[in-house]
Design a protein around this motif. Structure first.
Motif, PDB file in Angstrom:
ATOM      1  N   GLY A  17       0.804  -1.211   0.000  1.00 52.91           N
ATOM      2  CA  GLY A  17       0.000   0.000   0.000  1.00 52.91           C
ATOM      3  C   GLY A  17       0.833   1.254   0.000  1.00 52.91           C
ATOM      4  N   LEU A  18       0.121   2.355   0.079  1.00 50.20           N
ATOM      5  CA  LEU A  18       0.774   3.654   0.090  1.00 50.20           C
ATOM      6  C   LEU A  18       1.449   3.857   1.442  1.00 50.20           C
ATOM      7  CD1 LEU A  18      -2.122   5.681  -1.569  1.00 50.20           C
ATOM      8  CD2 LEU A  18      -0.006   4.878  -2.628  1.00 50.20           C
ATOM      9  N   ASP A  19       2.374   4.803   1.475  1.00 51.98           N
ATOM     10  CA  ASP A  19       2.998   5.143   2.750  1.00 51.98           C
ATOM     11  C   ASP A  19       1.929   5.683   3.692  1.00 51.98           C
ATOM     12  OD1 ASP A  19       5.906   4.613   2.622  1.00 51.98           O
ATOM     13  OD2 ASP A  19       5.770   5.830   0.823  1.00 51.98           O
ATOM     14  N   LYS A  20       2.024   5.272   4.956  1.00 56.58           N
ATOM     15  CA  LYS A  20       1.084   5.673   6.018  1.00 56.58           C
ATOM     16  C   LYS A  20      -0.326   5.109   5.833  1.00 56.58           C
ATOM     17  CE  LYS A  20       4.455   7.864   7.741  1.00 56.58           C
ATOM     18  NZ  LYS A  20       5.257   7.034   8.637  1.00 56.58           N
ATOM     19  N   SER A  21      -0.413   4.006   5.092  1.00 55.66           N
ATOM     20  CA  SER A  21      -1.730   3.396   4.909  1.00 55.66           C
ATOM     21  C   SER A  21      -2.071   2.430   6.040  1.00 55.66           C
ATOM     22  CB  SER A  21      -1.787   2.668   3.563  1.00 55.66           C
ATOM     23  OG  SER A  21      -0.799   1.662   3.506  1.00 55.66           O
ATOM     24  N   GLY A  22      -1.153   2.232   6.960  1.00 55.90           N
ATOM     25  CA  GLY A  22      -1.428   1.373   8.119  1.00 55.90           C
ATOM     26  C   GLY A  22      -0.985  -0.071   7.944  1.00 55.90           C
ATOM     27  N   PRO A 134      -7.260   8.234   0.118  1.00 58.08           N
ATOM     28  CA  PRO A 134      -6.907   9.552  -0.425  1.00 58.08           C
ATOM     29  C   PRO A 134      -5.579  10.054   0.159  1.00 58.08           C
ATOM     30  CG  PRO A 134      -9.118   9.560   0.531  1.00 58.08           C
ATOM     31  CD  PRO A 134      -8.494   8.261   0.900  1.00 58.08           C
ATOM     32  N   ILE A 135      -4.659  10.431  -0.725  1.00 56.71           N
ATOM     33  CA  ILE A 135      -3.329  10.847  -0.286  1.00 56.71           C
ATOM     34  C   ILE A 135      -3.389  12.099   0.608  1.00 56.71           C
ATOM     35  CG2 ILE A 135      -1.158  11.826  -1.184  1.00 56.71           C
ATOM     36  CD1 ILE A 135      -1.901   9.520  -3.487  1.00 56.71           C
ATOM     37  N   SER A 153       2.786  14.147  -4.591  1.00 54.78           N
ATOM     38  CA  SER A 153       2.721  13.945  -6.042  1.00 54.78           C
ATOM     39  C   SER A 153       3.314  12.588  -6.430  1.00 54.78           C
ATOM     40  CB  SER A 153       3.404  15.086  -6.793  1.00 54.78           C
ATOM     41  OG  SER A 153       4.749  15.161  -6.411  1.00 54.78           O
ATOM     42  N   PHE A 154       4.357  12.163  -5.720  1.00 51.33           N
ATOM     43  CA  PHE A 154       4.932  10.847  -6.007  1.00 51.33           C
ATOM     44  C   PHE A 154       4.001   9.722  -5.545  1.00 51.33           C
ATOM     45  CE2 PHE A 154       7.864   7.227  -5.215  1.00 51.33           C
ATOM     46  CZ  PHE A 154       8.259   7.037  -6.522  1.00 51.33           C
ATOM     47  N   GLN A 155       3.432   9.866  -4.362  1.00 43.48           N
ATOM     48  CA  GLN A 155       2.518   8.831  -3.841  1.00 43.48           C
ATOM     49  C   GLN A 155       1.308   8.651  -4.771  1.00 43.48           C
ATOM     50  OE1 GLN A 155       2.692   6.859  -0.832  1.00 43.48           O
ATOM     51  NE2 GLN A 155       4.801   7.564  -0.726  1.00 43.48           N
TER      52      GLN A 155
END
Ligand code: DGP
Ligand code: NA
Ligand code: NA
Length: 206
Positions: A17-22, A134-135, A153-155
């Motif tokens: 997943g994305l960074d900080k997605s848990g 949502p980022i 923008s990178f995420q």
């Protein structure tokens, strides 16, 4: 007559997943619940992992191709150990795996097929959970921005590649804005059947 007890192999679960997605929180809870071995990638404890960690903190500059290959090599370092444990009936929960490798490097513009190549032959997870949201909201979470990939923008680009990868089989998308307990419950429900029938699932390679 001797009875031979058939040992179930372990189930291999990846969280992406994305960074900080848990992911890391879920990986920890899940590995406790399943009495599983938790692995994390990048594995920052090895020598390669230390180089990767420095790179992520902006302390050493490398080309996109070189860092990509190091991330892959860092997964190969654990390959035999993961395989043996699965064969010995130990469940494995991986905090990130090869799909992160593709998503983060393809987001920089490297071709997806090129990105997949060095991971080819690694054990394929039986199921991959993909935590996303949502980022704008994820970027409000603690510590965001400490490492070089943690910018919106990178995420956003990484998310687009993950969304493409998530169309394949055995990828299960999860709303990262749900509570920790809700997400854990969703994951547990989804793996129930696989845990029971793990021997009917073939151990595949990427
Ligand atoms: P984490 O420890 O899960 O926060 O991961 C550190 C960062 O490294 C995160 O921004 C995602 C990124 N990352 C993880 N695996 C790979 C990979 O294989 N290749 C690249 N380029 N980045 C990765
Ligand atoms: Na991170
Ligand atoms: Na993490």
């Amino acid at each position: 007559q001797q009875t031979i007890k058939k040992i179930n192999r372990g189930l291999f679960i990846a969280l992406e997943g994305l960074d900080k997605s848990g992911k890391s929180t879920q990986a920890k809870l899940l590995s406790q619940k399943l009495n599983a071995r938790k692995v994390s990638f990048p594995d920052r404890t090895t020598q390669l992992g230390l180089i990767i960690s420095d790179y992520l903190r902006g302390n050493n500059n490398m080309s996109d191709e070189v860092i990509h290959l190091l991330f892959s090599a860092n997964r190969w370092e654990q390959h035999t150990s993961i395989l043996k444990q699965l064969q010995n009936g130990i469940n494995i929960v991986s905090d990130r795996y090869a799909y992160s490798g593709v998503a983060f490097s393809a987001a920089k513009g490297l071709p997806i097929e090129w990105c997949k190549a060095p991971d080819s032959g690694l054990i394929q997870p039986d199921i991959t959970f993909y935590l996303t949201g949502p980022i704008e909201q994820l970027s409000q979470r603690g510590d965001y921005g400490k490492e070089i990939y943690e910018n919106s923008s990178f995420q956003y680009k990484v998310g687009n590649i993950f969304d493409q990868l998530a169309l394949q089989e055995n990828f299960y998308k999860i709303n990262a804005l749900k509570s920790i307990d809700e997400i854990q419950e969703e994951i547990l429900q989804h793996i129930q059947e696989k845990l029971q029938n793990v021997n009917q699932l073939q151990l595949k390679k990427l």
